[in-house]
Design a protein around this motif. Sequence first.
Motif, mmCIF file in Angstrom:
data_model
loop_
_atom_site.group_PDB
_atom_site.id
_atom_site.type_symbol
_atom_site.label_atom_id
_atom_site.label_comp_id
_atom_site.label_asym_id
_atom_site.label_seq_id
_atom_site.Cartn_x
_atom_site.Cartn_y
_atom_site.Cartn_z
ATOM 1 N N VAL A 117 0.845 -1.195 0.000
ATOM 2 C CA VAL A 117 0.000 0.000 0.000
ATOM 3 C C VAL A 117 0.880 1.245 0.000
ATOM 4 O O VAL A 117 2.070 1.180 0.322
ATOM 5 C CB VAL A 117 -0.917 0.044 1.243
ATOM 6 C CG1 VAL A 117 -1.877 -1.136 1.276
ATOM 7 C CG2 VAL A 117 -0.084 0.096 2.528
ATOM 8 N N VAL A 118 0.269 2.372 -0.354
ATOM 9 C CA VAL A 118 0.861 3.690 -0.136
ATOM 10 C C VAL A 118 0.072 4.310 1.010
ATOM 11 O O VAL A 118 -1.112 4.612 0.850
ATOM 12 C CB VAL A 118 0.782 4.565 -1.400
ATOM 13 C CG1 VAL A 118 1.336 5.962 -1.110
ATOM 14 C CG2 VAL A 118 1.558 3.916 -2.539
ATOM 15 N N SER A 136 6.233 3.649 8.080
ATOM 16 C CA SER A 136 6.805 4.026 6.788
ATOM 17 C C SER A 136 6.442 5.453 6.406
ATOM 18 O O SER A 136 5.399 5.975 6.808
ATOM 19 C CB SER A 136 6.313 3.065 5.704
ATOM 20 O OG SER A 136 6.687 1.743 6.013
ATOM 21 N N PRO A 137 7.260 6.113 5.605
ATOM 22 C CA PRO A 137 6.893 7.413 5.050
ATOM 23 C C PRO A 137 5.583 7.301 4.280
ATOM 24 O O PRO A 137 5.365 6.309 3.573
ATOM 25 C CB PRO A 137 8.065 7.747 4.123
ATOM 26 C CG PRO A 137 9.219 6.992 4.697
ATOM 27 C CD PRO A 137 8.626 5.714 5.216
ATOM 28 N N PRO A 138 4.705 8.280 4.384
ATOM 29 C CA PRO A 138 3.336 8.132 3.858
ATOM 30 C C PRO A 138 3.242 8.019 2.346
ATOM 31 O O PRO A 138 2.279 7.435 1.838
ATOM 32 C CB PRO A 138 2.625 9.398 4.362
ATOM 33 C CG PRO A 138 3.721 10.369 4.659
ATOM 34 C CD PRO A 138 4.885 9.553 5.103
ATOM 35 N N ASP A 139 4.218 8.572 1.602
ATOM 36 C CA ASP A 139 4.093 8.577 0.147
ATOM 37 C C ASP A 139 4.897 7.475 -0.538
ATOM 38 O O ASP A 139 4.996 7.452 -1.761
ATOM 39 C CB ASP A 139 4.537 9.941 -0.401
ATOM 40 C CG ASP A 139 3.604 11.058 0.049
ATOM 41 O OD1 ASP A 139 2.394 10.784 0.199
ATOM 42 O OD2 ASP A 139 4.082 12.186 0.276
ATOM 43 N N LYS A 140 5.478 6.545 0.239
ATOM 44 C CA LYS A 140 6.244 5.445 -0.347
ATOM 45 C C LYS A 140 5.423 4.159 -0.370
ATOM 46 O O LYS A 140 4.653 3.881 0.557
ATOM 47 C CB LYS A 140 7.528 5.196 0.451
ATOM 48 C CG LYS A 140 8.611 6.233 0.244
ATOM 49 C CD LYS A 140 9.946 5.731 0.786
ATOM 50 C CE LYS A 140 10.440 4.523 0.030
ATOM 51 N NZ LYS A 140 11.772 4.077 0.464
ATOM 52 N N GLY A 193 -10.699 -7.271 -3.933
ATOM 53 C CA GLY A 193 -11.798 -6.756 -3.123
ATOM 54 C C GLY A 193 -11.353 -5.852 -1.992
ATOM 55 O O GLY A 193 -12.193 -5.368 -1.222
ATOM 56 N N ILE A 194 -10.033 -5.619 -1.861
ATOM 57 C CA ILE A 194 -9.522 -4.749 -0.794
ATOM 58 C C ILE A 194 -9.081 -3.428 -1.424
ATOM 59 O O ILE A 194 -8.067 -3.355 -2.111
ATOM 60 C CB ILE A 194 -8.339 -5.399 -0.057
ATOM 61 C CG1 ILE A 194 -8.718 -6.778 0.474
ATOM 62 C CG2 ILE A 194 -7.892 -4.512 1.101
ATOM 63 C CD1 ILE A 194 -7.570 -7.505 1.149
ATOM 64 N N SER A 195 -9.825 -2.396 -1.195
ATOM 65 C CA SER A 195 -9.515 -1.087 -1.759
ATOM 66 C C SER A 195 -8.228 -0.542 -1.143
ATOM 67 O O SER A 195 -8.046 -0.566 0.070
ATOM 68 C CB SER A 195 -10.664 -0.115 -1.479
ATOM 69 O OG SER A 195 -10.360 1.179 -1.948
ATOM 70 N N GLY A 196 -7.349 -0.057 -2.004
ATOM 71 C CA GLY A 196 -6.088 0.514 -1.537
ATOM 72 C C GLY A 196 -4.904 -0.399 -1.717
ATOM 73 O O GLY A 196 -3.751 0.029 -1.609
ATOM 74 N N ILE A 197 -5.145 -1.669 -1.993
ATOM 75 C CA ILE A 197 -4.067 -2.641 -2.202
ATOM 76 C C ILE A 197 -3.478 -2.468 -3.607
ATOM 77 O O ILE A 197 -4.210 -2.318 -4.581
ATOM 78 C CB ILE A 197 -4.588 -4.082 -2.010
ATOM 79 C CG1 ILE A 197 -4.881 -4.359 -0.547
ATOM 80 C CG2 ILE A 197 -3.596 -5.101 -2.554
ATOM 81 C CD1 ILE A 197 -3.654 -4.444 0.324
ATOM 82 N N GLN A 198 -2.146 -2.517 -3.703
ATOM 83 C CA GLN A 198 -1.466 -2.461 -4.985
ATOM 84 C C GLN A 198 -0.548 -3.670 -5.130
ATOM 85 O O GLN A 198 -0.064 -4.210 -4.129
ATOM 86 C CB GLN A 198 -0.641 -1.177 -5.112
ATOM 87 C CG GLN A 198 -1.451 0.105 -5.024
ATOM 88 C CD GLN A 198 -0.583 1.342 -5.159
ATOM 89 O OE1 GLN A 198 0.515 1.291 -5.707
ATOM 90 N NE2 GLN A 198 -1.080 2.466 -4.650
ATOM 91 N N THR A 199 -0.307 -4.084 -6.374
ATOM 92 C CA THR A 199 0.570 -5.236 -6.634
ATOM 93 C C THR A 199 1.703 -4.826 -7.558
ATOM 94 O O THR A 199 1.478 -4.212 -8.601
ATOM 95 C CB THR A 199 -0.222 -6.396 -7.273
ATOM 96 O OG1 THR A 199 -1.290 -6.781 -6.410
ATOM 97 C CG2 THR A 199 0.687 -7.595 -7.503
ATOM 98 N N ASP A 200 2.928 -5.170 -7.149
ATOM 99 C CA ASP A 200 4.121 -4.844 -7.926
ATOM 100 C C ASP A 200 4.821 -6.146 -8.328
ATOM 101 O O ASP A 200 5.476 -6.780 -7.498
ATOM 102 C CB ASP A 200 5.057 -3.972 -7.091
ATOM 103 C CG ASP A 200 6.348 -3.620 -7.832
ATOM 104 O OD1 ASP A 200 6.336 -3.682 -9.078
ATOM 105 O OD2 ASP A 200 7.346 -3.285 -7.164
#
Length: 621
Positions: free
Chosen positions: A172-173, A206-210, A231-238
């Motif tokens: 997440v960010v 963690s820093p908020p924008d990383k 289904g989880i809002s805010g989750i990102q995949t790298d």
Amino acid sequence: MTRARRTLAAAVTLAVASMTLTGCFEESSPHDAVRDFLVGWQSEDYALAAGRTDGDPATVGKALANAKLELDAASFRFRIKSVSVNGDESKADFRAEVDLGENTPLWEYDGSLPLHLVDGRWKVRWSPSVLHPQLKEGQRFAVETNPKPRQPVVDRSGDALQNELYVYVVGVVPSQLGDRAEDVVAKLSLITGYAKDRLLSRIRSSPPDKFVPLVTFGRSRYLSMKPKLAGISGIQTDPQPQPIDPADPKQIVGKVSALTPEDEQKLGGPQRAGDSVGQSGLQQAYQDYLTGSTETKVITLDLKTGRQVAKLREWPGRQNVSVKTTIDSRTQAAAERAVAETETSALVAVQRDTGEILAVGTSGLNQEKDALAGRFPAGTAFSIVAADALIKSGVSTRQRLACPAERTVGGAKFVHTSQTAGSAASATFQENFAKGCVTALASLARRVSAGSLATSAKSFGIGQSWRLPLKSFSGGLPELSSDADKARAIAGQNVEVSPLSMALVAAAVGSGTWRPPVLVTDPKSPDPAAEIAPAPQPPPVAMDPKVRTALTAMMRAGATGSPAQAGRGRVYGVRATAGSQDKPMTWFVGWQGDVAIAVLAKNYDAAAVAGSFFSGLRDQS
């Protein structure tokens, strides 16, 4: 040291500190306030700590709790350096140790507690600088990390012994979550099994924008989890490529997996050094080298802007490095093709003049547990070692010996089942060695002492304590207390060896010197934190030149006419049988050129595997 172990150590330190402080301090002094504040902060009894300040208890307690979250700290420990009093004012100087978790050094800093009298009681004058001298109102702690990608295990030429596969890093960010962080980690914890508090601590620290990596999945696991993650809002995949798909020798290189909840509990939470964990082989043995340690910064952030205000401490981290092996990919390919012809076999190839392991090929067996560390009966392959002792004891290679189908020595019965058994004419010692006549060889037991056999075994590395990063077995010779025991040893019936140990025996005759095995040339030790140099390897042992000359001729005779002598070039070796009638095994132990090998096969001619290997190696030249 794991997070769990460090936390335990902190608890022990706390108990000692509490007793020390309580025993030394008197009532009606600032020492009481200092003691209760630091002990409460350290033990997470924030009500006790807050009660010793002049601040709002709820505000102070929340600030102390947030400090632990913002640092993702496993523990705090404190040591009082001095307490001074000047009328109604006092100051206590302390040393803080903050455990930031796995793969990160302790963060140590000096702090001060200003105190004053409030209604006759000493109180800590509350402000954020109590937590750290550089922390001010409107600021918070944060930990910025820069994990390094996993490095590969490489062969002797520097080529990677694994291919890249994608792993899927879910994170997440923090600034994009708003006040939904707890809800997001609760859902992520529910579907993945990772501890909710650890995930939340990682976000809060963690820093908020990383982008903050939280969970890493392999491809199949990620695909199965993808609908739930969506289904989880805010989750990102790298998606990230990492060198984790092992090439041959697969079991020596080892497997790598994404961090599991079980790993998290064992290692103390999501690792800052990278979310890949070696599960076996060299990937596991050199995990800390391949992942290194993370570059870490402790910083302060402005609560309104999220920008960095100050850098309190920085650790560059230990650089991760590739692990260089002695494996030769060309030799390994030849070994793989040779053993593929069998259902159950192992082939170990070493460089004749160095003991460096060039290839480990198996079919139906494990490359580490069987080829390197297996305990198998040596059978008449041990006659190489026995011949060293016999020749030194005066037995001539031209001495004639009968090769009956059966013979009893000292009460021990020996049976030779070859078609050559029972021939009318006696063959020489060299000829009986070449055809592996167990009854002829056993008859020489009375010509050699138990001590001589033990000495020769040791000089060929049998039973030596060599050092490899993976499990291995150098062989074992029992105490020989009778002629029967010596006869069994000459026939290899009471001797256990591994294919690796026998490949080194072949290399010793081929080069004239026994040398311990080498699998990894860099780094020198699997433990980057080792303070003591690893135990030295056994020293090389030179053969008696006359004995080597005789054994070379004997092993040339042993390979001549066998399937091992396939194609051009001279092959030296011995064919042997071992095991029982219901579990028969064959050996070929020998060399060609600068490559020495040992082949063990079940229900197959090991010499044929050796011939296929040598032919394949020549075809690649």
